[in-house]
Scaffold this motif. Structure first.
Motif, PDB file in Angstrom:
ATOM      1  N   CYS A 163       0.735  -1.170  -0.086  1.00  0.00           N
ATOM      2  CA  CYS A 163      -0.022   0.146  -0.040  1.00  0.00           C
ATOM      3  C   CYS A 163       0.928   1.232   0.020  1.00  0.00           C
ATOM      4  O   CYS A 163       0.694   2.120  -0.819  1.00  0.00           O
ATOM      5  CB  CYS A 163      -1.007   0.068   1.284  1.00  0.00           C
ATOM      6  SG  CYS A 163      -2.061   1.183   1.247  1.00  0.00           S
ATOM      7  N   LYS A 164       1.870   1.316   0.635  1.00  0.00           N
ATOM      8  CA  LYS A 164       3.029   2.489   0.939  1.00  0.00           C
ATOM      9  C   LYS A 164       3.619   2.597  -0.295  1.00  0.00           C
ATOM     10  O   LYS A 164       3.683   3.911  -0.853  1.00  0.00           O
ATOM     11  CB  LYS A 164       3.768   1.963   2.110  1.00  0.00           C
ATOM     12  CG  LYS A 164       4.824   3.243   2.405  1.00  0.00           C
ATOM     13  CD  LYS A 164       6.018   3.140   1.853  1.00  0.00           C
ATOM     14  CE  LYS A 164       6.894   2.036   2.221  1.00  0.00           C
ATOM     15  NZ  LYS A 164       8.289   1.649   1.655  1.00  0.00           N
ATOM     16  N   GLU A 165       3.931   1.868  -0.871  1.00  0.00           N
ATOM     17  CA  GLU A 165       4.941   1.790  -2.215  1.00  0.00           C
ATOM     18  C   GLU A 165       3.940   2.114  -3.400  1.00  0.00           C
ATOM     19  O   GLU A 165       4.290   3.110  -4.078  1.00  0.00           O
ATOM     20  CB  GLU A 165       5.338   0.423  -2.556  1.00  0.00           C
ATOM     21  CG  GLU A 165       6.650  -0.041  -1.809  1.00  0.00           C
ATOM     22  CD  GLU A 165       7.847   0.846  -2.096  1.00  0.00           C
ATOM     23  OE1 GLU A 165       8.235   0.774  -3.178  1.00  0.00           O
ATOM     24  OE2 GLU A 165       8.084   1.624  -1.113  1.00  0.00           O
ATOM     25  N   LEU A 166       2.720   1.788  -3.622  1.00  0.00           N
ATOM     26  CA  LEU A 166       1.778   2.222  -4.577  1.00  0.00           C
ATOM     27  C   LEU A 166       1.391   3.766  -4.247  1.00  0.00           C
ATOM     28  O   LEU A 166       1.410   4.476  -5.208  1.00  0.00           O
ATOM     29  CB  LEU A 166       0.415   1.120  -4.586  1.00  0.00           C
ATOM     30  CG  LEU A 166       0.729  -0.174  -5.160  1.00  0.00           C
ATOM     31  CD1 LEU A 166      -0.533  -1.026  -4.845  1.00  0.00           C
ATOM     32  CD2 LEU A 166       0.975  -0.153  -6.693  1.00  0.00           C
ATOM     33  N   PHE A 167       1.184   3.926  -3.046  1.00  0.00           N
ATOM     34  CA  PHE A 167       0.813   5.290  -2.655  1.00  0.00           C
ATOM     35  C   PHE A 167       1.819   6.299  -3.053  1.00  0.00           C
ATOM     36  O   PHE A 167       1.546   7.386  -3.780  1.00  0.00           O
ATOM     37  CB  PHE A 167       0.139   5.458  -1.333  1.00  0.00           C
ATOM     38  CG  PHE A 167      -0.006   6.808  -0.861  1.00  0.00           C
ATOM     39  CD1 PHE A 167      -1.241   7.491  -1.382  1.00  0.00           C
ATOM     40  CD2 PHE A 167       0.724   7.785  -0.069  1.00  0.00           C
ATOM     41  CE1 PHE A 167      -1.686   8.657  -1.003  1.00  0.00           C
ATOM     42  CE2 PHE A 167       0.520   8.949   0.080  1.00  0.00           C
ATOM     43  CZ  PHE A 167      -0.688   9.669  -0.202  1.00  0.00           C
ATOM     44  N   LEU A 168       2.900   6.222  -2.623  1.00  0.00           N
ATOM     45  CA  LEU A 168       3.870   7.101  -2.702  1.00  0.00           C
ATOM     46  C   LEU A 168       4.428   7.210  -4.169  1.00  0.00           C
ATOM     47  O   LEU A 168       4.733   8.411  -4.615  1.00  0.00           O
ATOM     48  CB  LEU A 168       5.301   6.719  -1.865  1.00  0.00           C
ATOM     49  CG  LEU A 168       5.249   6.797  -0.326  1.00  0.00           C
ATOM     50  CD1 LEU A 168       6.339   6.085   0.493  1.00  0.00           C
ATOM     51  CD2 LEU A 168       4.729   8.083   0.183  1.00  0.00           C
ATOM     52  N   ALA A 169       4.601   5.932  -5.072  1.00  0.00           N
ATOM     53  CA  ALA A 169       4.920   5.855  -6.369  1.00  0.00           C
ATOM     54  C   ALA A 169       3.870   6.636  -7.371  1.00  0.00           C
ATOM     55  O   ALA A 169       4.238   7.230  -8.293  1.00  0.00           O
ATOM     56  CB  ALA A 169       5.449   4.380  -6.839  1.00  0.00           C
ATOM     57  N   ALA A 170       2.846   6.293  -7.156  1.00  0.00           N
ATOM     58  CA  ALA A 170       1.678   6.788  -7.941  1.00  0.00           C
ATOM     59  C   ALA A 170       1.637   8.184  -7.601  1.00  0.00           C
ATOM     60  O   ALA A 170       1.295   9.040  -8.646  1.00  0.00           O
ATOM     61  CB  ALA A 170       0.428   6.081  -7.255  1.00  0.00           C
ATOM     62  N   ARG A 171       1.676   8.737  -6.159  1.00  0.00           N
ATOM     63  CA  ARG A 171       1.959  10.345  -6.033  1.00  0.00           C
ATOM     64  C   ARG A 171       2.744  10.948  -6.959  1.00  0.00           C
ATOM     65  O   ARG A 171       2.603  12.074  -7.427  1.00  0.00           O
ATOM     66  CB  ARG A 171       1.856  10.295  -4.582  1.00  0.00           C
ATOM     67  CG  ARG A 171       1.726  11.967  -3.950  1.00  0.00           C
ATOM     68  CD  ARG A 171       1.646  12.044  -2.681  1.00  0.00           C
ATOM     69  NE  ARG A 171       1.706  13.282  -2.228  1.00  0.00           N
ATOM     70  CZ  ARG A 171       1.582  13.823  -1.278  1.00  0.00           C
ATOM     71  NH1 ARG A 171       2.001  12.867  -0.140  1.00  0.00           N
ATOM     72  NH2 ARG A 171       1.456  15.035  -0.882  1.00  0.00           N
ATOM     73  N   ALA A 172       4.067  10.267  -6.701  1.00  0.00           N
ATOM     74  CA  ALA A 172       5.286  11.059  -7.307  1.00  0.00           C
ATOM     75  C   ALA A 172       5.079  10.852  -8.925  1.00  0.00           C
ATOM     76  O   ALA A 172       5.537  11.665  -9.582  1.00  0.00           O
ATOM     77  CB  ALA A 172       6.408   9.980  -6.943  1.00  0.00           C
TER      78      ALA A 172
ATOM     79  N   SER B  52       7.490   2.481 -19.729  1.00  0.00           N
ATOM     80  CA  SER B  52       8.957   3.189 -19.640  1.00  0.00           C
ATOM     81  C   SER B  52       9.701   2.627 -18.482  1.00  0.00           C
ATOM     82  O   SER B  52       9.286   2.152 -17.478  1.00  0.00           O
ATOM     83  CB  SER B  52       8.775   4.548 -19.751  1.00  0.00           C
ATOM     84  OG  SER B  52       8.567   5.156 -18.512  1.00  0.00           O
ATOM     85  N   ASP B  53      11.020   2.964 -18.453  1.00  0.00           N
ATOM     86  CA  ASP B  53      11.751   2.730 -17.298  1.00  0.00           C
ATOM     87  C   ASP B  53      12.106   3.803 -16.193  1.00  0.00           C
ATOM     88  O   ASP B  53      12.856   3.853 -15.509  1.00  0.00           O
ATOM     89  CB  ASP B  53      13.347   2.339 -17.745  1.00  0.00           C
ATOM     90  CG  ASP B  53      13.272   0.969 -18.484  1.00  0.00           C
ATOM     91  OD1 ASP B  53      12.550   0.176 -18.131  1.00  0.00           O
ATOM     92  OD2 ASP B  53      14.057   0.818 -19.443  1.00  0.00           O
ATOM     93  N   ASP B  54      10.940   4.734 -16.448  1.00  0.00           N
ATOM     94  CA  ASP B  54      10.889   5.784 -15.382  1.00  0.00           C
ATOM     95  C   ASP B  54      10.956   5.391 -14.038  1.00  0.00           C
ATOM     96  O   ASP B  54       9.987   4.153 -13.715  1.00  0.00           O
ATOM     97  CB  ASP B  54       9.617   6.671 -15.457  1.00  0.00           C
ATOM     98  CG  ASP B  54       9.301   7.664 -14.476  1.00  0.00           C
ATOM     99  OD1 ASP B  54      10.037   8.678 -14.519  1.00  0.00           O
ATOM    100  OD2 ASP B  54       8.829   7.462 -13.495  1.00  0.00           O
ATOM    101  N   PRO B  55      11.788   5.529 -12.852  1.00  0.00           N
ATOM    102  CA  PRO B  55      11.748   5.127 -11.781  1.00  0.00           C
ATOM    103  C   PRO B  55      10.617   5.129 -11.041  1.00  0.00           C
ATOM    104  O   PRO B  55      10.142   3.936 -10.108  1.00  0.00           O
ATOM    105  CB  PRO B  55      12.716   6.131 -10.945  1.00  0.00           C
ATOM    106  CG  PRO B  55      13.580   6.655 -12.094  1.00  0.00           C
ATOM    107  CD  PRO B  55      12.727   6.688 -13.168  1.00  0.00           C
ATOM    108  N   ASN B  56       9.488   5.964 -11.125  1.00  0.00           N
ATOM    109  CA  ASN B  56       8.266   5.669 -10.416  1.00  0.00           C
ATOM    110  C   ASN B  56       7.260   4.835 -11.029  1.00  0.00           C
ATOM    111  O   ASN B  56       6.712   4.141 -10.489  1.00  0.00           O
ATOM    112  CB  ASN B  56       7.665   7.016 -10.376  1.00  0.00           C
ATOM    113  CG  ASN B  56       8.240   8.270  -9.686  1.00  0.00           C
ATOM    114  OD1 ASN B  56       8.660   7.808  -8.409  1.00  0.00           O
ATOM    115  ND2 ASN B  56       8.616   9.393 -10.075  1.00  0.00           N
ATOM    116  N   GLU B  57       7.498   4.639 -12.333  1.00  0.00           N
ATOM    117  CA  GLU B  57       6.689   3.422 -13.056  1.00  0.00           C
ATOM    118  C   GLU B  57       7.315   2.096 -12.617  1.00  0.00           C
ATOM    119  O   GLU B  57       6.520   1.062 -12.439  1.00  0.00           O
ATOM    120  CB  GLU B  57       6.593   3.727 -14.627  1.00  0.00           C
ATOM    121  CG  GLU B  57       6.031   5.068 -15.171  1.00  0.00           C
ATOM    122  CD  GLU B  57       4.577   5.266 -14.755  1.00  0.00           C
ATOM    123  OE1 GLU B  57       3.859   4.331 -14.704  1.00  0.00           O
ATOM    124  OE2 GLU B  57       3.927   6.084 -14.994  1.00  0.00           O
ATOM    125  N   VAL B  58       8.442   2.045 -12.708  1.00  0.00           N
ATOM    126  CA  VAL B  58       9.189   0.683 -12.431  1.00  0.00           C
ATOM    127  C   VAL B  58       8.748   0.326 -10.897  1.00  0.00           C
ATOM    128  O   VAL B  58       8.535  -0.895 -10.343  1.00  0.00           O
ATOM    129  CB  VAL B  58      10.722   0.575 -12.347  1.00  0.00           C
ATOM    130  CG1 VAL B  58      11.215  -0.660 -12.000  1.00  0.00           C
ATOM    131  CG2 VAL B  58      10.963   1.251 -13.897  1.00  0.00           C
TER     132      VAL B  58
END
Length: 220
Positions: A83-92, A105-111
Motif C-alpha cells: 500500500c505504501k509503495e503504490l501510494f508514494l510511487a503513484a503520487r510521485a 517506460s523505465d521511469d523510476p516511479n513507473e518501475v
C-alpha cells in the motif's frame, strides 16, 4: 481431431503473439517468464483442497495459535508495504485515481509501481495459506466455493495483470485492497490471541462494511 489440433495451434499462436506485446520490464522477474509456475502453485492448492480434508478426517484439529499470530501480523506488514509503495510511487508519478494509462517506460516511479504490483501478485499466492490453515484447523465451513474461487482466480489473474499491465489503472484496485487487507489481517491477528482480546474487537462489523463497499470497485 483435426478441429482440436487447429484450436490448439491457434491458442499457441495467440499466446506467442501476446508475448510480443507483454511488458518487457517484468519478463525476467520471478514467476513472470511463463505461466507454468503460477499454474503449478494453483494446481497444488486445488490438490490440497481435495487431499487436506481427507488427511484431517480422523485427526484432531491443529491449534496453530502462534503460527496464526505470526502469519497474520506478517501479512499486515506485507500489505502495508504494498500500500505504501503504490501510494508514494503513484503520487510521485502524478497518477489519476479515475483514469490512468499504463506507462511501460523505465521511469523510476513507473518501475516502482510495477514492482509493488508484482509484490501484490505474490501476496495473492501467499494468501493460499488462509485456506491451508482453515483445513488444518478443521474449519471446513470457512472453505466455501466463493472462498476457493476468490483465492484461486486472483493469483492466476494477477499473473496476467503483471505480465501485460503492470501499472496504470490496475494500481487502484491493488492499492485499495492492500489497505483493507492491513485492517483485515490486523483483526485476524488480534483475534488469534483468543477470547481475552476478541472482546475488544467490536470494530469487526465496520471492517465487513468496508469490504462490502470495496467489492464493486475492485477485484481482490
Amino acid at each position: 481431431m483435426e478441429l482440436t489440433t487447429h484450436l490448439i495451434n491457434d491458442t499457441i499462436n495467440l499466446y506467442k503473439w501476446a508475448l510480443t506485446i507483454a511488458d518487457k520490464r517484468v519478463e525476467k522477474w520471478p514467476l513472470m517468464d511463463n505461466p507454468l509456475p503460477t499454474l503449478a502453485i494453483s494446481s497444488s492448492y486445488l490438490l490440497f483442497l481435495w487431499l487436506g480434508p481427507k488427511y484431517m478426517q480422523n485427526r484432531e484439529p491443529f491449534q496453530l495459535k502462534k503460527t496464526l499470530i505470526l502469519y497474520n501480523f506478517s501479512m499486515v506488514v506485507f500489505n502495508f508495504f504494498i500500500c505504501k509503495e503504490l501510494f508514494l510511487a503513484a503520487r510521485a508519478a502524478g497518477y489519476s485515481y479515475i483514469c490512468q494509462s499504463v506507462d511501460y517506460s523505465d521511469d523510476p516511479n513507473e518501475v516502482r509501481i510495477a514492482a509493488a504490483l508484482w509484490w501484490y501478485f505474490i501476496s495473492k499466492g501467499v494468501e493460499y495459506l488462509d485456506t491451508v490453515f482453515f483445513i488444518l484447523r478443521k474449519k471446513f465451513n470457512q472453505v466455501s466455493f466463493l472462498h476457493v474461487y476468490h483465492h484461486c482466480t486472483m493469483f492466476t489473474l494477477w499473473w496476467i495483470g503483471i505480465k501485460w499491465v503492470a501499472g496504470g489503472q490496475s494500481f487502484f484496485g491493488a492499492h485499495m485492497n492492500a489497505a483493507i487487507h492491513v485492517l483485515m489481517y490486523l483483526y485476524y491477528g488480534l483475534a488469534s490471541f483468543g477470547p481475552k482480546i476478541q472482546k475488544y474487537l467490536w470494530w469487526k462489523k465496520y471492517l465487513t462494511v468496508i469490504q462490502m463497499v470495496r467489492d464493486p470497485f475492485t477485484v481482490t
